[in-house]
Design a protein around this motif. Structure first.
Motif, mmCIF file in Angstrom:
data_model
loop_
_atom_site.group_PDB
_atom_site.id
_atom_site.type_symbol
_atom_site.label_atom_id
_atom_site.label_comp_id
_atom_site.label_asym_id
_atom_site.label_seq_id
_atom_site.Cartn_x
_atom_site.Cartn_y
_atom_site.Cartn_z
ATOM 1 N N UNK A 23 -13.574 52.740 -14.127
ATOM 2 C CA UNK A 23 -12.771 51.429 -14.368
ATOM 3 C C UNK A 23 -12.284 50.835 -13.211
ATOM 4 N N UNK A 24 -11.468 51.790 -12.384
ATOM 5 C CA UNK A 24 -10.858 51.243 -11.008
ATOM 6 C C UNK A 24 -11.896 50.584 -10.061
ATOM 7 N N UNK A 25 -12.947 51.350 -9.760
ATOM 8 C CA UNK A 25 -13.814 50.900 -8.776
ATOM 9 C C UNK A 25 -14.559 49.753 -9.450
ATOM 10 N N UNK A 26 -14.658 49.553 -10.445
ATOM 11 C CA UNK A 26 -15.559 48.478 -11.294
ATOM 12 C C UNK A 26 -14.576 47.158 -11.058
ATOM 13 N N UNK A 27 -13.321 47.343 -11.113
ATOM 14 C CA UNK A 27 -12.431 46.157 -11.080
ATOM 15 C C UNK A 27 -12.369 45.804 -9.716
ATOM 16 N N UNK A 28 -12.298 46.503 -8.782
ATOM 17 C CA UNK A 28 -11.997 46.490 -7.270
ATOM 18 C C UNK A 28 -13.465 45.615 -7.028
ATOM 19 N N UNK A 29 -14.632 45.923 -7.409
ATOM 20 C CA UNK A 29 -15.917 45.321 -6.973
ATOM 21 C C UNK A 29 -15.942 43.871 -7.736
ATOM 22 N N UNK A 30 -15.580 44.007 -8.997
ATOM 23 C CA UNK A 30 -15.527 42.688 -9.652
ATOM 24 C C UNK A 30 -14.756 41.573 -9.087
ATOM 25 N N UNK A 31 -13.544 41.952 -8.630
ATOM 26 C CA UNK A 31 -12.847 41.142 -7.632
ATOM 27 C C UNK A 31 -13.226 40.585 -6.661
ATOM 28 N N UNK A 32 -14.124 41.425 -5.775
ATOM 29 C CA UNK A 32 -14.999 40.723 -4.620
ATOM 30 C C UNK A 32 -16.245 39.810 -4.916
#
Length: 284
Positions: A140-149
Motif C-alpha cells: 500500500x505504501x509503495x502504491x501510494x507513493x507511485x500514485x502520487x508521482x
C-alpha cells in the motif's frame, strides 16, 4: 475516435507501457547504470519544465490575457498543486521513516535512490517479515507513493489535450509530455522490479506488478481531461494545479535525485538540454 479515447490510449502507453518496459529491463539486467538513469531523469525534468512553463502555464494565462485576476489565480493554483503533492509526499516519508531507516547524519534527507523515492525499499522490508499484513502494508505504501508521482503526470497530459484539442498522435504539448513521462517511467519501473525479483518474486509476476503501478497515470489523465473540458475556468484551474504538481515532481524529486545519483555537473547539463529540446518542440 474522440479526444478522450486518445488521451486514455496514449496515457496507458506512457504510464503502464513505460513503467512495464522499465520492469522488463530490470528483470534481465540486475544492475542499472546510475549515471545513465541520472541523465535520463534530468533530461526528462528539463523537458517537463519547458513544456509546463512555456506551454501549459502560458495557455492557462492566455485564457484571459491581460487579466491580473487570472494571473494570480494561475499562480495560486500552481502553489496549491505544488503544496498538495509536497505535503502528501512528506506525510508518506514521515510515516515510513521510523520503519525503514534511511535518513541519518550520513544520508541525505532527499532520496538518492529510486527505490527510496517510490518506497519499494519499504515494500521489500515488509516482505522479508513474510506475513500477509506486512506485505499488504508495504504494498500500500509503495502504491501510494507511485500514485502520487503518476496522478499529476496524468493530469497534465489530460489537461494539455483539452487545451490542444488534438486527436491521435499529433505532436502537441500533450503528446510530448506523454513521451517524456513514458521515458522517465522506465527507470522507475526498473527500481520496482529489481528488488521484487531479488526478493524471490518470479520475473513475469514482477514485470506485471511493475506495469500495474503505472495505472494511476490513466486515472490522472481522465481527471485532468474531464475537469478541463467543463469550462474555460476549470481548464485554467486544471492546467495550473497539474503544472504546480509537475513542478514539484521536477524540482522536489527528479533533479535532486539525479544530482545525488551522479554528483557532478552532468545532470544540470541534461536538464538544460531537455529544456532546449522542449522549446524546440513547442515553437518549431
Amino acid at each position: 475516435m474522440s479526444v478522450f479515447f486518445w488521451v486514455v490510449i496514449i496515457t496507458t502507453i506512457a504510464g503502464v507501457g513505460g513503467t512495464g518496459l522499465g520492469g522488463l529491463v530490470g528483470a534481465f539486467f540486475k544492475r542499472d547504470s546510475e549515471k545513465t538513469v541520472s541523465l535520463l531523469l534530468s533530461f526528462a525534468g528539463g523537458v517537463m519544465m519547458s513544456v509546463v512553463c512555456f506551454d501549459l502555464l502560458m495557455d492557462a494565462i492566455g485564457q484571459n490575457p491581460g487579466s491580473t485576476a487570472y494571473l494570480f489565480l494561475v499562480i495560486g493554483m500552481v502553489l496549491v498543486g505544488y503544496g498538495v503533492i509536497y505535503l502528501l509526499n512528506f506525510w508518506i516519508d514521515k510515516s515510513t521513516n521510523h520503519e525503514i531507516a534511511h535518513i541519518d547524519k550520513d544520508h541525505p534527507k532527499t532520496a538518492d535512490q529510486l527505490s527510496e523515492l517510490i518506497h519499494s525499499d519499504h515494500y521489500e522490508a515488509h516482505k522479508k517479515k513474510k506475513t500477509a499484513q506486512d506485505l499488504f502494508i508495504g504494498g500500500v505504501v509503495m502504491a501510494c507513493a507511485i500514485a502520487l508521482h503518476n496522478l499529476p503526470e496524468g493530469m497534465v497530459i489530460g489537461a494539455s489535450y483539452v487545451n490542444d484539442g488534438a486527436v491521435g498522435f499529433t505532436l502537441t504539448g500533450g503528446l510530448v509530455l506523454a513521451i517524456v513521462i513514458g521515458l522517465h517511467n522506465i527507470p522507475e519501473g526498473m527500481s520496482v522490479s529489481v528488488p521484487l525479483i531479488a526478493g524471490g518474486m518470479k520475473k513475469w509476476k514482477a514485470v506485471l506488478l511493475t506495469a500495474a503501478t503505472g495505472a494511476p497515470t490513466i486515472l490522472g489523465a481522465m481527471l485532468g481531461y474531464s475537469l478541463g473540458a467543463v469550462s474555460p475556468l476549470c481548464l485554467v484551474l486544471s492546467l495550473s494545479f497539474a503544472s504546480g504538481a509537475m513542478l514539484y515532481v521536477v524540482f522536489g524529486e527528479l533533479l535532486p535525485e539525479a544530482i545525488l545519483m551522479w554528483k557532478s555537473k552532468a545532470p544540470s547539463f541534461g536538464m538544460l538540454l531537455g529544456l532546449l529540446v522542449g522549446l524546440i518542440i513547442i515553437f518549431a
